[in-house]
Motif scaffolding. Structure first.
Motif, PDB file in Angstrom:
ATOM      1  N   ASP A 256       0.814  -1.215   0.000  1.00 53.75           N
ATOM      2  CA  ASP A 256       0.000   0.000   0.000  1.00 53.75           C
ATOM      3  C   ASP A 256       0.847   1.264   0.000  1.00 53.75           C
ATOM      4  N   HIS A 257       2.173   1.102  -0.123  1.00 51.45           N
ATOM      5  CA  HIS A 257       3.116   2.213  -0.283  1.00 51.45           C
ATOM      6  C   HIS A 257       3.172   3.132   0.934  1.00 51.45           C
ATOM      7  N   PHE A 258       2.954   2.579   2.108  1.00 48.64           N
ATOM      8  CA  PHE A 258       3.101   3.361   3.331  1.00 48.64           C
ATOM      9  C   PHE A 258       4.568   3.381   3.760  1.00 48.64           C
ATOM     10  N   PRO A 259       5.022   4.499   4.302  1.00 44.83           N
ATOM     11  CA  PRO A 259       6.374   4.496   4.869  1.00 44.83           C
ATOM     12  C   PRO A 259       6.407   3.669   6.152  1.00 44.83           C
ATOM     13  N   ASN A 260       7.568   3.233   6.532  1.00 43.26           N
ATOM     14  CA  ASN A 260       7.708   2.421   7.735  1.00 43.26           C
ATOM     15  C   ASN A 260       7.658   3.332   8.965  1.00 43.26           C
ATOM     16  N   ILE A 261       6.546   3.246   9.674  1.00 46.61           N
ATOM     17  CA  ILE A 261       6.366   4.081  10.863  1.00 46.61           C
ATOM     18  C   ILE A 261       6.196   3.220  12.105  1.00 46.61           C
ATOM     19  N   SER A 262       6.624   1.987  12.036  1.00 42.93           N
ATOM     20  CA  SER A 262       6.411   1.065  13.158  1.00 42.93           C
ATOM     21  C   SER A 262       7.081   1.557  14.430  1.00 42.93           C
ATOM     22  N   ALA A 263       8.252   2.185  14.312  1.00 42.07           N
ATOM     23  CA  ALA A 263       8.943   2.682  15.508  1.00 42.07           C
ATOM     24  C   ALA A 263       8.147   3.810  16.166  1.00 42.07           C
ATOM     25  N   LEU A 264       7.554   4.670  15.336  1.00 36.95           N
ATOM     26  CA  LEU A 264       6.757   5.778  15.880  1.00 36.95           C
ATOM     27  C   LEU A 264       5.503   5.248  16.583  1.00 36.95           C
ATOM     28  N   VAL A 265       4.864   4.265  15.976  1.00 33.79           N
ATOM     29  CA  VAL A 265       3.669   3.675  16.587  1.00 33.79           C
ATOM     30  C   VAL A 265       4.040   3.001  17.900  1.00 33.79           C
ATOM     31  N   HIS A 266       5.177   2.321  17.909  1.00 30.37           N
ATOM     32  CA  HIS A 266       5.619   1.663  19.147  1.00 30.37           C
ATOM     33  C   HIS A 266       5.867   2.702  20.242  1.00 30.37           C
TER      34      HIS A 266
END
Length: 464
Positions: A256-266
């Motif tokens: 879906d072409h989203f940037p990797n924001i997993s660290a921010l969500v964490h």
């Protein structure tokens, strides 16, 4: 003789008599100066006297036959009463079982979702399965139905945390190849209902919760979640009631072409402790999956929540008015509560350009009454019942319609409340603070509007 005949024969027995003057002649009789009036009565007998005797005998026979008929009818009446009484006593010990089956299997639908749901319904109704006609080749055995149930409603993603696509879909839906890709994706993973949890919020319901906000959000909607935390979804005690909030997230996928924001969500989860995130692709058609995953969490982590508000992250909610409304509920009304902006007599959209498009090859029929997904309010008891019922209803690509399907099977009808404005209010009232005092929800609103309206309705100087 004339007097005797009149006393024996009724006036309606013979045709009208022929009144005439007897002709003159030697047999003419005179009575004073008047001609004697005679009556000719038809008679086949040589002697009228004999005819009268026969008529008297015939009348006695008719009376006798009438009495016999009445006697026969009386005896028949007594026999029928006796039979009904004896049958009533025997029915208690020997119930009358009809020769034909009461439960009948309905004709299988050609639409994919309807057909699969009919199979699952047979599992829930053993009578229909037991009385199925084995001579009908279209019937499904109990073992096959159990396999269908396991495949479609109880699938687990397994230890690897992944659910493999169901490639059989291409052969089960006649126009599969012509469907939009978003619909193909839903169908391929439609049987998957369990995914690993990436982030939990076990402390949200560590204390008894009166009102729980469950907000559907996307991972990158940081500003919307923060605006809600600073306004209507602020956790704590409000109006002598404890209020809590959780945000429901899926995962961002590279496709879906989203940037990797997993660290921010964490980091956000660690900071606020109110995120629930599962490892599945967060798309519009997967909102139903988000619904059933939340209901499982509710039953496991927060079963004591008295009320639940579930809605989107682009709405404004008047928490004060909701709490006042809930305080006025009691008994059955409180236990069976489900209110919102209810839509009735709706059906699937057939326009492929719409995101709500549902092909006829997948679903046919009318939707049950359902509350618009912008937001609705229900009791914790209803939430737990919805959780159980969701195990028996196939996933459907529109989440608010799916919730309506589950409610229908629970025997509940969502109640329309005029305080839910999922299609906004008139433009001339949107900047009027007093217009929001009597509302529960307004959709849509951006984060800046949410904070602004919240400050309006909490202003002690506001006089409406």
């Amino acid at each position: 003789m004339l007097a005797d005949m009149q006393s024996v024969m009724p006036s309606w027995f013979w045709p009208e008599p022929n009144y005439r003057y007897r002709p003159s002649g030697p047999n003419r009789r005179a009575s004073g100066s008047l001609m004697e009036l005679t009556i000719d009565v038809p008679c086949s007998c040589p002697s009228c006297g004999k005819c009268i005797l026969r008529m008297q005998s015939s009348r006695r026979k008719m009376k006798f036959l009438g009495l016999m008929m009445m006697l026969n009818f009386f005896i028949y009446f007594l026999v029928e009463i006796s039979r009904s009484y004896s049958q009533g006593k025997s029915d208690a010990a020997h119930p009358n079982i009809p020769h034909k089956h009461f439960w009948r299997k309905s004709k299988l639908s050609e639409a994919f979702w309807n057909r699969k749901q009919q199979h699952l319904d047979q599992i829930e109704n053993p009578q229909m399965l037991y009385h199925s006609d084995s001579s009908n080749s279209s019937n499904t055995s109990h073992l096959e139905l159990a396999q269908i149930s396991h495949k479609w409603n109880y699938n687990s993603t397994g230890t690897a945390g992944h659910c493999e696509p169901d490639l059989e879909m291409a052969t089960q839906i006649k126009d599969y190849n012509s469907l939009p890709q978003r619909f193909k994706d839903f169908l391929l993973y439609m049987r998957c209902r369990s995914y690993p949890m990436l982030t939990d919020a076990p402390g949200v319901c560590s204390e008894p919760t009166f009102l729980l906000f469950a907000v559907k959000s996307l991972a990158h909607h940081f500003d919307r979640r923060q605006a809600i935390r600073q306004s209507w979804g602020r956790a704590g005690v409000l109006g002598n009631h404890r209020v809590a909030a959780v945000f429901l997230l899926g995962n961002t996928a590279p496709i879906d072409h989203f940037p990797n924001i997993s660290a921010l969500v964490h980091h956000e989860a660690m900071l606020h402790g109110d995120l629930l995130q599962w490892d599945y692709r967060d798309t519009f058609f997967n909102l139903t999956l988000k619904e059933v995953l939340f209901l499982e969490w509710l039953g496991d982590r927060c079963p004591s929540a008295r009320y639940v508000f579930k809605g989107d992250d682009d709405v404004f909610v008047n928490t004060h008015h909701i709490l006042r409304y809930l305080d006025g509920l009691s008994g059955t009304k409180a236990r069976d509560l489900f209110v919102g902006d209810v839509i009735t007599k709706a059906g699937p959209h057939r326009d492929k350009k719409l995101k709500y498009y549902i092909p006829e090859s997948v679903f046919v029929g009318q939707y049950p009454p359902y509350a618009g997904g912008g937001g609705y309010l229900y009791s914790g008891d209803v939430g737990l019942r919805l959780r159980n019922m969701s195990h028996h209803v196939l996933l459907y690509p529109i989440d608010d319609v799916y919730t309506g399907m589950c409610l229908q099977r629970l025997g509940l009808v969502p109640e329309k409340h005029k305080g839910f404005r999922t299609f906004d209010i008139e433009e001339k009232y949107r900047e009027n603070a007093c217009a929001y005092q009597s509302l529960m929800l307004v959709h849509p609103r951006n984060p800046q509007d949410v904070i602004k309206i919240w400050s309006w309705i909490n202003d002690p100087k506001l006089n409406c």
